[in-house]
Enzyme design. Sequence first.
Site, short mmCIF file in Angstrom:
data_model
loop_
_atom_site.label_atom_id
_atom_site.label_comp_id
_atom_site.label_asym_id
_atom_site.label_seq_id
_atom_site.Cartn_x
_atom_site.Cartn_y
_atom_site.Cartn_z
N TYR A 135 3.30 -5.47 9.55
CA TYR A 135 3.48 -3.59 9.56
C TYR A 135 4.52 -2.94 10.40
O TYR A 135 5.11 -2.17 9.76
CB TYR A 135 1.97 -3.29 10.08
CG TYR A 135 0.71 -3.78 9.14
CD1 TYR A 135 1.02 -4.75 8.28
CD2 TYR A 135 -0.32 -2.86 9.43
CE1 TYR A 135 -0.30 -5.01 7.52
CE2 TYR A 135 -1.44 -3.38 8.71
CZ TYR A 135 -1.34 -4.42 7.82
OH TYR A 135 -2.54 -4.65 6.84
N HIS A 184 0.90 -1.28 -0.24
CA HIS A 184 0.02 -0.15 0.12
C HIS A 184 0.75 1.21 0.03
O HIS A 184 0.76 2.14 0.47
CB HIS A 184 -1.01 -0.02 1.23
CG HIS A 184 -1.79 -1.21 1.28
ND1 HIS A 184 -3.21 -1.20 0.95
CD2 HIS A 184 -1.36 -2.56 1.50
CE1 HIS A 184 -3.87 -2.44 1.02
NE2 HIS A 184 -2.62 -3.18 1.23
#
Length: 324
Positions: free
Chosen positions: A302, A44
């Site tokens: 993440y 992303h």
Amino acid sequence: MRLGYLWAALLFAPLLHAGDKVSAQQFVDLQQGDSVHPGFRRAHAKGICVQGEFRNNGALAQYSSAQIFATSVTPFVGRFSLAGNNPTAPDLKAPVRSLALSFATSASEQWRIAMNTPPVMAVSNPQDFYQQLVAIKSGPKAIQTFFAEHPESADFLAWKDSYQPSGSFAAETYHSINAFYLVDDNEQRQPVRWHMQPTVSVTDDGLSGPNALHQELKARLAKQPVVFDWLFTLASAQDDERNPAIQWPAERPRINAGKIVITQWQAQQDGACHSINFDPLVLPSGISPTVDAILRARSAAYAESYRRRAVEQLRGQAKELSND
Ligand code: HEM
């Protein structure tokens, strides 16, 4: 370990077999691919910071003791993004669009959520998701074989077949995919998934250029806020809240918790979202995670992606890129 064995271990690390555990480093190595974009998210990578507020209507207060469902307005910092590792990829080619939000629910708590356009994942566990990413990289034949060997991907494939990309980040529906528990004052847990439903519909007629969705959002926000309804679906005892690949039946009760109102944007590298890791396990009291293994894998990956981009930032290696 002798050097030869060490090299062999490193060389064959990506060749996992079904059931092997996948580390956060292996996920992020695979997701970032061969061309690293220093300072950017490893997945992303292309996106835009936004800010706004959640206007609570009180409907969830009976299910969760979270402060956000007791207060009338909670501000957030968020980010619209596109799946993929390339911060300059063309907007309209991205298969998945995303929205992440970080609510400052009280002085000592935050709630971070990251949502995608599909309502479910194609697979149920991190190992299979890793193999899915390997298959995507290998090409159309490999991904076809992968789906044929993973019948649990049926709900995802049905969504994919029916999905019609809109002409605006403001006109997409964004899903939590993974389930969480709403926890009330008596510690009663209600498994839920949520989605943010758009209040406008926009076709992609006339949109063009590599930054079409970013430009459309900026022009839209110059005129009016972008608004979503925040809808929670309550699982029943027959639904497995640990499995993010299976859609819950459409007749499950839904509660509208209020409105997500986005009023401002900032370029991602200068914006307030840049230094936020939208880790889905950053939760306030009153919300708790299910034992869905993908949630843990996300949290670890993440953090690893964040660690890499933060180090590059500190070393001054991050590139300045514009999506104007
Ligand atoms: C095992 C499964 C998954 C892995 C390994 C994974 C991995 C990643 C990584 C490495 C990042 C970059 C994080 C950063 O640097 O801040 C990321 C971002 C993101 N992921 Fe996932 N992801 C997974 C599943 C999902 C799912 C199920 C969703 C949707 C519900 C999702 C939504 C997002 C979003 C929206 C972002 C961008 C957040 C932002 O704007 O910073 N991911 N993912």
